[in-house]
Design a protein around this motif. Structure first.
Motif, PDB file in Angstrom:
ATOM      1  N   GLN B   6      59.830   6.196  25.214  1.00 36.20           N
ATOM      2  CA  GLN B   6      59.296   7.404  23.756  1.00 36.20           C
ATOM      3  C   GLN B   6      57.782   6.813  23.604  1.00 36.20           C
ATOM      4  O   GLN B   6      57.194   5.900  24.379  1.00 36.20           O
ATOM      5  CB  GLN B   6      59.557   6.877  23.063  1.00 36.20           C
ATOM      6  CG  GLN B   6      61.030   8.042  22.663  1.00 36.20           C
ATOM      7  CD  GLN B   6      61.617   7.726  20.784  1.00 36.20           C
ATOM      8  OE1 GLN B   6      62.898   7.243  20.909  1.00 36.20           O
ATOM      9  NE2 GLN B   6      61.179   8.681  19.944  1.00 36.20           N
ATOM     10  N   GLU B  20      52.538  15.727  19.215  1.00 33.52           N
ATOM     11  CA  GLU B  20      53.474  15.959  20.014  1.00 33.52           C
ATOM     12  C   GLU B  20      54.061  14.887  20.774  1.00 33.52           C
ATOM     13  O   GLU B  20      53.422  14.006  20.694  1.00 33.52           O
ATOM     14  CB  GLU B  20      53.262  16.699  21.536  1.00 33.52           C
ATOM     15  CG  GLU B  20      52.841  17.672  21.544  1.00 33.52           C
ATOM     16  CD  GLU B  20      52.638  18.796  22.741  1.00 33.52           C
ATOM     17  OE1 GLU B  20      52.344  20.250  22.973  1.00 33.52           O
ATOM     18  OE2 GLU B  20      52.033  17.300  23.991  1.00 33.52           O
ATOM     19  N   ARG B  22      57.113  12.336  23.061  1.00 30.89           N
ATOM     20  CA  ARG B  22      57.773  12.704  23.869  1.00 30.89           C
ATOM     21  C   ARG B  22      58.906  11.760  24.535  1.00 30.89           C
ATOM     22  O   ARG B  22      58.708  10.363  23.595  1.00 30.89           O
ATOM     23  CB  ARG B  22      56.865  12.010  25.162  1.00 30.89           C
ATOM     24  CG  ARG B  22      57.277  11.953  26.807  1.00 30.89           C
ATOM     25  CD  ARG B  22      56.349  11.573  27.772  1.00 30.89           C
ATOM     26  NE  ARG B  22      56.441  11.845  29.415  1.00 30.89           N
ATOM     27  CZ  ARG B  22      56.270  12.531  30.091  1.00 30.89           C
ATOM     28  NH1 ARG B  22      55.414  13.591  29.712  1.00 30.89           N
ATOM     29  NH2 ARG B  22      56.715  12.030  31.285  1.00 30.89           N
ATOM     30  N   CYS B  23      59.961  12.235  25.060  1.00 25.93           N
ATOM     31  CA  CYS B  23      60.937  10.974  24.664  1.00 25.93           C
ATOM     32  C   CYS B  23      61.209  11.378  27.086  1.00 25.93           C
ATOM     33  O   CYS B  23      61.989  12.458  27.238  1.00 25.93           O
ATOM     34  CB  CYS B  23      62.425  11.834  24.318  1.00 25.93           C
ATOM     35  SG  CYS B  23      63.558  11.391  24.369  1.00 25.93           S
ATOM     36  N   ASP B  24      61.298  10.270  27.225  1.00 30.82           N
ATOM     37  CA  ASP B  24      61.877   9.877  28.966  1.00 30.82           C
ATOM     38  C   ASP B  24      63.623   9.940  29.062  1.00 30.82           C
ATOM     39  O   ASP B  24      63.093   8.107  28.379  1.00 30.82           O
ATOM     40  CB  ASP B  24      60.833   9.169  29.876  1.00 30.82           C
ATOM     41  CG  ASP B  24      59.989   9.847  30.623  1.00 30.82           C
ATOM     42  OD1 ASP B  24      58.640  10.306  29.631  1.00 30.82           O
ATOM     43  OD2 ASP B  24      59.896  10.762  30.877  1.00 30.82           O
ATOM     44  N   TRP B  34      67.530  14.434  18.891  1.00 35.24           N
ATOM     45  CA  TRP B  34      66.343  13.463  18.414  1.00 35.24           C
ATOM     46  C   TRP B  34      66.326  13.429  17.047  1.00 35.24           C
ATOM     47  O   TRP B  34      67.072  14.115  16.932  1.00 35.24           O
ATOM     48  CB  TRP B  34      65.430  15.087  18.799  1.00 35.24           C
ATOM     49  CG  TRP B  34      64.410  14.720  19.657  1.00 35.24           C
ATOM     50  CD1 TRP B  34      64.267  16.107  20.627  1.00 35.24           C
ATOM     51  CD2 TRP B  34      63.052  13.919  19.405  1.00 35.24           C
ATOM     52  NE1 TRP B  34      63.519  15.316  22.176  1.00 35.24           N
ATOM     53  CE2 TRP B  34      62.750  14.648  20.612  1.00 35.24           C
ATOM     54  CE3 TRP B  34      62.156  13.233  19.210  1.00 35.24           C
ATOM     55  CZ2 TRP B  34      61.572  13.952  21.752  1.00 35.24           C
ATOM     56  CZ3 TRP B  34      61.593  12.125  19.894  1.00 35.24           C
ATOM     57  CH2 TRP B  34      60.320  12.928  21.205  1.00 35.24           C
ATOM     58  N   ALA B  67      60.669  21.731  19.765  1.00 36.43           N
ATOM     59  CA  ALA B  67      61.179  20.622  20.666  1.00 36.43           C
ATOM     60  C   ALA B  67      61.945  21.342  22.294  1.00 36.43           C
ATOM     61  O   ALA B  67      61.794  22.598  21.720  1.00 36.43           O
ATOM     62  CB  ALA B  67      62.065  20.077  20.544  1.00 36.43           C
ATOM     63  N   ARG B  69      62.822  21.051  26.586  1.00 37.80           N
ATOM     64  CA  ARG B  69      62.973  20.070  27.111  1.00 37.80           C
ATOM     65  C   ARG B  69      62.652  21.013  28.767  1.00 37.80           C
ATOM     66  O   ARG B  69      63.134  21.841  28.836  1.00 37.80           O
ATOM     67  CB  ARG B  69      64.744  19.809  27.349  1.00 37.80           C
ATOM     68  CG  ARG B  69      65.179  18.549  28.734  1.00 37.80           C
ATOM     69  CD  ARG B  69      66.269  17.496  28.381  1.00 37.80           C
ATOM     70  NE  ARG B  69      66.617  16.855  28.556  1.00 37.80           N
ATOM     71  CZ  ARG B  69      67.615  16.326  29.120  1.00 37.80           C
ATOM     72  NH1 ARG B  69      69.475  16.895  28.940  1.00 37.80           N
ATOM     73  NH2 ARG B  69      67.983  14.959  30.244  1.00 37.80           N
ATOM     74  N   SER B  75      61.511  15.313  27.523  1.00 34.46           N
ATOM     75  CA  SER B  75      61.539  16.303  26.448  1.00 34.46           C
ATOM     76  C   SER B  75      60.339  15.990  25.382  1.00 34.46           C
ATOM     77  O   SER B  75      59.634  15.039  25.617  1.00 34.46           O
ATOM     78  CB  SER B  75      62.899  16.258  25.218  1.00 34.46           C
ATOM     79  OG  SER B  75      62.628  17.197  24.427  1.00 34.46           O
ATOM     80  N   THR B  76      59.935  17.253  24.872  1.00 38.54           N
ATOM     81  CA  THR B  76      58.896  16.889  23.984  1.00 38.54           C
ATOM     82  C   THR B  76      59.194  17.713  22.495  1.00 38.54           C
ATOM     83  O   THR B  76      59.454  18.774  22.502  1.00 38.54           O
ATOM     84  CB  THR B  76      56.956  17.831  24.652  1.00 38.54           C
ATOM     85  OG1 THR B  76      57.056  17.260  25.364  1.00 38.54           O
ATOM     86  CG2 THR B  76      56.153  17.713  23.005  1.00 38.54           C
ATOM     87  N   THR B  78      57.708  19.268  18.563  1.00 38.25           N
ATOM     88  CA  THR B  78      56.420  18.804  18.591  1.00 38.25           C
ATOM     89  C   THR B  78      56.481  19.153  17.193  1.00 38.25           C
ATOM     90  O   THR B  78      57.190  20.723  16.033  1.00 38.25           O
ATOM     91  CB  THR B  78      55.427  20.296  19.226  1.00 38.25           C
ATOM     92  OG1 THR B  78      55.329  20.295  20.832  1.00 38.25           O
ATOM     93  CG2 THR B  78      54.080  21.247  18.600  1.00 38.25           C
ATOM     94  N   CYS B  92      64.926   8.790  20.104  1.00 40.83           N
ATOM     95  CA  CYS B  92      65.181  10.181  20.849  1.00 40.83           C
ATOM     96  C   CYS B  92      66.761   8.950  21.684  1.00 40.83           C
ATOM     97  O   CYS B  92      66.311   8.167  21.599  1.00 40.83           O
ATOM     98  CB  CYS B  92      64.253  10.426  21.555  1.00 40.83           C
ATOM     99  SG  CYS B  92      64.472  11.382  23.614  1.00 40.83           S
TER     100      CYS B  92
END
Lengths: 111, 115
Positions: B6, B20, B22-24, B34, B67, B69, B75-76, B78, B92
């Motif tokens: 994240q 914003e 972010r999640c990978d 989330w 959000a 993806r 995924s973001t 906001t 996340c």
């Protein structure tokens, strides 16, 4: 939203003793999971018990599930200082990928 | 990567600004979640993705939250016009969807502070 309750909210024990935490939930579950959280950041999955199981072991962890009482317990045997963390139960319901987390138990192991 | 990542790890923003997060997820994990965790409290579900679609948005607290993806990967989340009550750790998680198991793998979280 429904949220399980855990007790106690906080628990302090001496290193080497056993720690027991309890979780109650409100709905019919597919499975129930326990997670550990250190320092208020990411959670680590510990163990998953399915609704048709009554007891499960993983290393020093023992989880029980009583679906008639909608409750679960997590036992940590021979506690270590590194076990100091917050522990959360999470219920998984049929047909719903969402996990509903309990309020957590803060466990402190005193060296 | 080996786990969920994240970014940023910490974010301080002024009230009213947009942020914003972010999640990978873990590569190959089709489900992404989330959560929000306020200080000393449990996890509050926000939104869930299966692939790129979000079948359950019930946890988003207001229309300031959204959000997305893409590519069944990153995924973001906001938050528009941030408020002080948005201050929390945003976590996340991802999971590999298979029959009756929903074990989730969590990232380290983003600590958001709205001043």
């Amino acid at each position: 939203s429904q949220q399980g309750e855990e007790d106690p909210q906080a628990l302090s024990i001496q290193e080497g003793e056993n720690a027991t935490m309890n979780c109650s939930y409100k709905t019919s579950i597919n499975n129930l999971q326990w997670y550990r959280q250190n320092s208020g950041r990411g959670l680590v999955h510990l163990i998953l018990i399915r609704s048709n199981e009554r007891e499960k072991h993983s290393g020093r962890l023992r989880v029980t599930l009583d679906t008639s009482k909608k409750s679960s317990s997590l036992l940590i045997t021979a506690s270590r200082a590194a076990d100091t963390a917050s522990y959360f139960c999470a219920e998984s319901n049929f047909g719903n990928e969402k996990l509903t987390f309990g309020t957590g138990t803060r466990l402190t192991i005193i060296p | 990567g080996a786990g969920v990542s994240q970014s940023p790890s910490n974010k301080v923003t002024e009230k009213g600004k947009d942020v914003e997060l972010r999640c990978d997820p873990i590569s190959g994990h089709t489900a992404l979640y989330w959560y929000r965790q306020r200080l000393g409290q449990g996890l509050e579900f926000l939104i869930y993705f299966q692939g790129n679609s979000a079948p359950d948005k019930s946890g988003l607290p207001s229309d300031r939250f959204s959000a997305e993806r893409t590519g069944e990967s990153v995924s973001t989340l906001t938050i528009q016009r941030t408020q002080q009550e948005d201050s929390a750790v945003y976590l996340c998680a991802s999971s590999l969807k298979f029959r009756d198991s929903t074990e989730q793998y969590f990232g380290p979280g983003t600590r958001l502070t709205v001043t």
